[in-house]
Structure formats: structure tokens, C-alpha cells
Design a protein around this motif. Structure first.
Motif, PDB file in Angstrom:
ATOM      1  N   ARG A  13       0.829  -1.210   0.000  1.00 57.47           N
ATOM      2  CA  ARG A  13       0.000   0.000   0.000  1.00 57.47           C
ATOM      3  C   ARG A  13       0.859   1.254   0.000  1.00 57.47           C
ATOM      4  O   ARG A  13       0.521   2.247  -0.640  1.00 57.47           O
ATOM      5  CB  ARG A  13      -0.935  -0.025   1.205  1.00 57.47           C
ATOM      6  CG  ARG A  13      -1.961  -1.164   1.160  1.00 57.47           C
ATOM      7  CD  ARG A  13      -2.880  -1.140   2.366  1.00 57.47           C
ATOM      8  NE  ARG A  13      -3.715   0.051   2.379  1.00 57.47           N
ATOM      9  CZ  ARG A  13      -4.554   0.356   3.360  1.00 57.47           C
ATOM     10  NH1 ARG A  13      -4.642  -0.435   4.424  1.00 57.47           N
ATOM     11  NH2 ARG A  13      -5.284   1.451   3.300  1.00 57.47           N
ATOM     12  N   LYS A  14       1.984   1.206   0.716  1.00 54.59           N
ATOM     13  CA  LYS A  14       2.889   2.354   0.764  1.00 54.59           C
ATOM     14  C   LYS A  14       3.443   2.646  -0.630  1.00 54.59           C
ATOM     15  O   LYS A  14       3.481   3.799  -1.076  1.00 54.59           O
ATOM     16  CB  LYS A  14       4.024   2.069   1.747  1.00 54.59           C
ATOM     17  CG  LYS A  14       4.911   3.269   2.090  1.00 54.59           C
ATOM     18  CD  LYS A  14       5.947   2.876   3.125  1.00 54.59           C
ATOM     19  CE  LYS A  14       6.795   4.064   3.559  1.00 54.59           C
ATOM     20  NZ  LYS A  14       6.060   5.044   4.373  1.00 54.59           N
ATOM     21  N   ILE A  15       3.849   1.600  -1.323  1.00 55.04           N
ATOM     22  CA  ILE A  15       4.354   1.768  -2.690  1.00 55.04           C
ATOM     23  C   ILE A  15       3.220   2.191  -3.616  1.00 55.04           C
ATOM     24  O   ILE A  15       3.387   3.062  -4.480  1.00 55.04           O
ATOM     25  CB  ILE A  15       5.009   0.469  -3.181  1.00 55.04           C
ATOM     26  CG1 ILE A  15       6.313   0.213  -2.408  1.00 55.04           C
ATOM     27  CG2 ILE A  15       5.293   0.521  -4.674  1.00 55.04           C
ATOM     28  CD1 ILE A  15       6.980  -1.099  -2.739  1.00 55.04           C
ATOM     29  N   GLY A  16       2.059   1.572  -3.452  1.00 53.34           N
ATOM     30  CA  GLY A  16       0.922   1.896  -4.312  1.00 53.34           C
ATOM     31  C   GLY A  16       0.531   3.357  -4.259  1.00 53.34           C
ATOM     32  O   GLY A  16       0.144   3.946  -5.277  1.00 53.34           O
ATOM     33  N   ARG A  17       0.645   3.947  -3.065  1.00 49.12           N
ATOM     34  CA  ARG A  17       0.296   5.363  -2.936  1.00 49.12           C
ATOM     35  C   ARG A  17       1.344   6.280  -3.558  1.00 49.12           C
ATOM     36  O   ARG A  17       1.083   7.477  -3.753  1.00 49.12           O
ATOM     37  CB  ARG A  17       0.110   5.708  -1.457  1.00 49.12           C
ATOM     38  CG  ARG A  17      -1.159   5.116  -0.832  1.00 49.12           C
ATOM     39  CD  ARG A  17      -1.437   5.707   0.538  1.00 49.12           C
ATOM     40  NE  ARG A  17      -0.488   5.229   1.538  1.00 49.12           N
ATOM     41  CZ  ARG A  17      -0.695   4.180   2.332  1.00 49.12           C
ATOM     42  NH1 ARG A  17      -1.816   3.485   2.219  1.00 49.12           N
ATOM     43  NH2 ARG A  17       0.209   3.820   3.223  1.00 49.12           N
ATOM     44  N   PHE A  89      10.177  -5.488  -5.456  1.00 46.85           N
ATOM     45  CA  PHE A  89       9.695  -4.135  -5.185  1.00 46.85           C
ATOM     46  C   PHE A  89      10.817  -3.117  -5.229  1.00 46.85           C
ATOM     47  O   PHE A  89      10.571  -1.918  -5.428  1.00 46.85           O
ATOM     48  CB  PHE A  89       9.002  -4.072  -3.818  1.00 46.85           C
ATOM     49  CG  PHE A  89       9.919  -4.313  -2.648  1.00 46.85           C
ATOM     50  CD1 PHE A  89      10.658  -3.284  -2.090  1.00 46.85           C
ATOM     51  CD2 PHE A  89      10.032  -5.579  -2.088  1.00 46.85           C
ATOM     52  CE1 PHE A  89      11.496  -3.502  -1.012  1.00 46.85           C
ATOM     53  CE2 PHE A  89      10.874  -5.805  -1.014  1.00 46.85           C
ATOM     54  CZ  PHE A  89      11.610  -4.767  -0.477  1.00 46.85           C
ATOM     55  N   THR A  90      12.055  -3.567  -5.046  1.00 47.09           N
ATOM     56  CA  THR A  90      13.183  -2.639  -5.037  1.00 47.09           C
ATOM     57  C   THR A  90      13.339  -1.909  -6.359  1.00 47.09           C
ATOM     58  O   THR A  90      13.873  -0.795  -6.400  1.00 47.09           O
ATOM     59  CB  THR A  90      14.479  -3.379  -4.687  1.00 47.09           C
ATOM     60  OG1 THR A  90      14.584  -4.556  -5.508  1.00 47.09           O
ATOM     61  CG2 THR A  90      14.481  -3.805  -3.226  1.00 47.09           C
ATOM     62  N   GLU A  91      12.886  -2.514  -7.453  1.00 44.02           N
ATOM     63  CA  GLU A  91      12.932  -1.811  -8.743  1.00 44.02           C
ATOM     64  C   GLU A  91      12.073  -0.551  -8.700  1.00 44.02           C
ATOM     65  O   GLU A  91      12.419   0.474  -9.295  1.00 44.02           O
ATOM     66  CB  GLU A  91      12.478  -2.729  -9.876  1.00 44.02           C
ATOM     67  CG  GLU A  91      13.486  -3.787 -10.270  1.00 44.02           C
ATOM     68  CD  GLU A  91      13.128  -4.453 -11.579  1.00 44.02           C
ATOM     69  OE1 GLU A  91      12.232  -3.937 -12.295  1.00 44.02           O
ATOM     70  OE2 GLU A  91      13.737  -5.497 -11.895  1.00 44.02           O
ATOM     71  N   LEU A  92      10.947  -0.627  -7.991  1.00 47.38           N
ATOM     72  CA  LEU A  92      10.067   0.532  -7.871  1.00 47.38           C
ATOM     73  C   LEU A  92      10.693   1.583  -6.959  1.00 47.38           C
ATOM     74  O   LEU A  92      10.539   2.786  -7.193  1.00 47.38           O
ATOM     75  CB  LEU A  92       8.699   0.102  -7.341  1.00 47.38           C
ATOM     76  CG  LEU A  92       7.903  -0.823  -8.254  1.00 47.38           C
ATOM     77  CD1 LEU A  92       6.665  -1.357  -7.541  1.00 47.38           C
ATOM     78  CD2 LEU A  92       7.494  -0.094  -9.528  1.00 47.38           C
ATOM     79  N   PHE A  93      11.396   1.135  -5.918  1.00 46.83           N
ATOM     80  CA  PHE A  93      12.105   2.080  -5.056  1.00 46.83           C
ATOM     81  C   PHE A  93      13.082   2.922  -5.862  1.00 46.83           C
ATOM     82  O   PHE A  93      13.294   4.097  -5.584  1.00 46.83           O
ATOM     83  CB  PHE A  93      12.876   1.328  -3.974  1.00 46.83           C
ATOM     84  CG  PHE A  93      12.073   1.010  -2.745  1.00 46.83           C
ATOM     85  CD1 PHE A  93      10.780   1.494  -2.577  1.00 46.83           C
ATOM     86  CD2 PHE A  93      12.610   0.229  -1.738  1.00 46.83           C
ATOM     87  CE1 PHE A  93      10.046   1.204  -1.445  1.00 46.83           C
ATOM     88  CE2 PHE A  93      11.890  -0.063  -0.591  1.00 46.83           C
ATOM     89  CZ  PHE A  93      10.608   0.425  -0.452  1.00 46.83           C
ATOM     90  N   HIS A  94      13.688   2.313  -6.860  1.00 49.95           N
ATOM     91  CA  HIS A  94      14.713   2.996  -7.633  1.00 49.95           C
ATOM     92  C   HIS A  94      14.146   3.759  -8.822  1.00 49.95           C
ATOM     93  O   HIS A  94      14.900   4.329  -9.605  1.00 49.95           O
ATOM     94  CB  HIS A  94      15.754   1.987  -8.123  1.00 49.95           C
ATOM     95  CG  HIS A  94      16.554   1.379  -7.009  1.00 49.95           C
ATOM     96  ND1 HIS A  94      17.377   0.290  -7.178  1.00 49.95           N
ATOM     97  CD2 HIS A  94      16.647   1.702  -5.696  1.00 49.95           C
ATOM     98  CE1 HIS A  94      17.951  -0.016  -6.021  1.00 49.95           C
ATOM     99  NE2 HIS A  94      17.513   0.831  -5.114  1.00 49.95           N
TER     100      HIS A  94
END
Length: 343
Positions: A13-17, A89-94
Motif C-alpha cells: 500500500r505504501k508503494i501503491g500510494r 519491489f526494489t525496482e520501484l524504489f529505484h
């Protein structure tokens, strides 16, 4: 192309937002499937895979918790849904979710790159090759997001620690959770120790620890204390979640007793493990005089904040005679521990 975030929990949810890309949540929890969370549909893997050819689907695994292995989960999903594009998910962090950072030890690659010189100095302080390769692998993982870079070691495989432990050692497990790490200690020492002191502020976690040790340790050899190790003595707000996420929170209504490291001193050799949800550095700083004079063996969790390892070494390297080791006990980079062994 359809994007799926696998895991509709805290991290998902944190990433989704934080991302603008249209997506659906993919979750294994039956009660979530078919609902809408944060204005996004929740489906399961089978339904997600039916949305088109596998090359048109991208699934980001957004779960990060103790004991969860992204690599194992990726292989399980691919075995059932061959060709599905499964990513961490780390790809999205970057990329599109960089605004979530910092998150635990994750920070932007740019920020981390600027600190590599400091980590090189730490590497030269470490006492064995496995410590150096563990640190190198962890930094490579944080820079690239590739879980394959992680070098992990079982928690019971600590020969450098076993070699120096006295059969009368007192082990203080600060942040004991449900006693899992203390159980590893008992197994590692084959029961050769003086006393166990399990310190855990969450009453539900402490109750589970007491049940775990009901048949593992005679009552006279173990103490359970519902307290939180901190940088001050007193009472502090605490979120008792009954999980690994329980933590101190000044704004919480529930209060818990807080203590300093010196409040758990005892005669003979002292071994303290600190895994207190990001409060490790303030607790050490407040007790640095006690550590300097008492020189306990220390096992310090250094994965709750990006600079935990840097700050812990900075506090301890000036104390004469400590040898430093690093081990990562989690398959996803969690449970990164700094061990400080007095000569």
C-alpha cells in the motif's frame, strides 16, 4: 501492459500510494480478494494471470518481512505461471516509488554511493572475510535491488562468538519478540550458559516467549521482563501490535517502562543483543560509558535505518579492544547484525 503489486499489506500500500502507474493488488488472503483497497482492485494470482499473455503482465512482489524470501517466492510463482514477469519491489524504489525512501535500510542509490568511502573504512575494521563479503553483498543489494547479491548466514552459525562465550555467560535479549533468537542462543551454546534475560515490552510477544521456554529452560535460569531498552529511564508510549513491528511511540496511549542497558548488568560475562526497532543507536549512545567500562559482548541490529551501521561503528570504534563482525541472518537482507567482541 498490466501491473500487479503482489501483497496488499503495509509495504504494498505504501508503494501503491507513491506510483502513478495503473495497477491492481494481487494477494493470497481470501478475505481481500474481490475487494477494493486504496481505490485499487484486489485479485489473486490465478485471476491476474488470466488478464492476457504473460509477456503483457508485470508482477512486483511487495512483501518484506522476517523470514520471507523474495527469490523463493519468485521461483514458486514462475513454477506455476511460467513466463510471468516477476520483479522485486526494489525496482520501484529505484524508479517510480523513490519518494517512499528512506525505508528501513533502503535509501536512494545516489545517497548510498556518497557513503561508500565510509563503508570502505568499516570494511577495514572487520575481523574476517565473511564479514567483509556480507557487507559488500548487502551494499550491492541496496544499490541494485538485486536480492541475489545478499550473503546470509544462519543465526546459529557464529563460531567467532561461540569461541569466546563463557559457560556462565548472562545473555540479555533486548527486543526478545517471542523468544526465537534466545532459542537459537540456547541451541548454539548447547545449553551452556549462566542465565537468560528476555526483555520485551509487548505483553503478547512476551507471553509467547514464556510458552516457548516452558520446556526449554529451568525457571531459575531465565527471567522475563516487560520493559523497553531506551535512552532514558521512565515511561514511554508503546504500540503493542503483538508482532515484530511493536515499537516505542511517544504519541501512543499505552505506556511501557523504559530502562538503560546498565539496568540489566550482572556478574561475570555479559552478552547483550539489541534489536529494538530502530532505537538501537540512541540506546547505545546513552549507555556508552557503561559499555566502555563493562565491555559486554554486543549484537546490534543495524537494518532499521540507512545509517545504523555507520552510527554504531562510530560510537564503538573508539572503545579499545573490540573486534567487529557482520552477519546477515535474513534471506531478504533483514537481520543485519553487527557483533562487537571484546578481546
Amino acid at each position: 501492459m498490466l501491473t500487479g503489486l503482489y501483497g496488499a499489506g503495509f509495504l504494498g500500500r505504501k508503494i501503491g500510494r507513491a506510483i502513478d502507474t495503473p495497477f491492481v493488488f494481487v494477494d493470497d488472503t481470501p478475505s481481500k480478494v474481490g475487494t477494493v483497497i486504496d481505490e485499487h482492485d484486489v485479485t489473486n494470482l490465478e485471476q491476474f494471470s488470466r488478464n492476457g499473455p504473460s509477456h503483457s503482465l508485470v508482477l512486483y512482489v511487495c512483501i518484506f518481512q522476517p523470514g520471507f524470501s523474495y527469490l523463493r517466492k519468485r521461483d514458486q510463482i514462475r513454477a506455476t505461471y511460467p513466463g510471468l514477469d516477476v520483479r522485486p519491489f526494489t525496482e520501484l524504489f529505484h524508479s517510480s516509488a523513490s519518494g517512499v525512501l528512506p525505508y528501513l535500510f533502503f535509501e536512494s542509490p545516489t545517497d548510498l554511493s556518497e557513503k561508500l568511502g565510509l563503508y570502505e573504512k568499516i570494511s577495514r575494521l572487520l575481523n574476517d572475510d565473511l564479514s567483509r563479503s556480507t557487507l559488500s553483498g548487502h551494499l550491492a543489494f541496496r544499490l541494485t535491488g538485486q536480492f541475489e547479491k545478499i550473503v546470509s548466514t544462519p543465526r546459529r552459525d557464529l563460531s567467532f562468538l561461540c569461541d569466546v562465550l563463557s559457560p556462565l555467560v548472562t545473555y540479555v535479549d533486548a527486543g526478545a519478540f517471542d523468544g526465537d533468537t534466545a532459542e537459537d542462543f540456547v541451541a548454539m551454546t548447547k545449553g551452556r550458559f549462566g542465565h537468560l534475560c528476555l526483555v520485551e515490552p509487548d505483553p503478547n510477544n512476551l507471553s509467547r516467549a514464556e510458552k516457548r521456554f516452558a520446556d526449554l529452560c529451568r525457571p531459575g535460569r531465565i527471567t522475563f521482563r516487560q520493559e523497553a531498552v531506551s535512552d532514558v529511564r521512565g515511561l514511554m508510549g508503546f504500540n503493542a501490535l503483538g508482532s515484530v513491528g511493536s515499537s516505542l511511540d511517544p504519541d501512543a496511549d499505552n505506556k511501557v517502562k523504559t530502562s538503560l542497558l546498565s539496568d540489566f548488568d550482572s556478574e561475570g560475562q555479559l552478552y547483550i543483543k539489541l534489536d529494538i526497532e530502530g532505537a538501537e543507536i540512541p540506546a547505545i549512545r546513552a549507555s556508552i560509558d557503561f559499555i566502555t567500562s563493562r565491555r559486554p559482548i554486543l549484537a546490534i541490529s543495524v537494518y532499521h535505518r540507512p545509517d545504523d551501521l555507520l552510527n554504531a561503528i562510530k560510537l564503538l570504534e573508539g572503545i579499545e579492544g573490540y573486534a567487529f563482525y557482520i552477519r546477515c541472518h535474513g534471506p531478504a537482507g533483514e537481520d543485519l547484525m553487527l557483533y562487537a567482541i571484546p578481546n
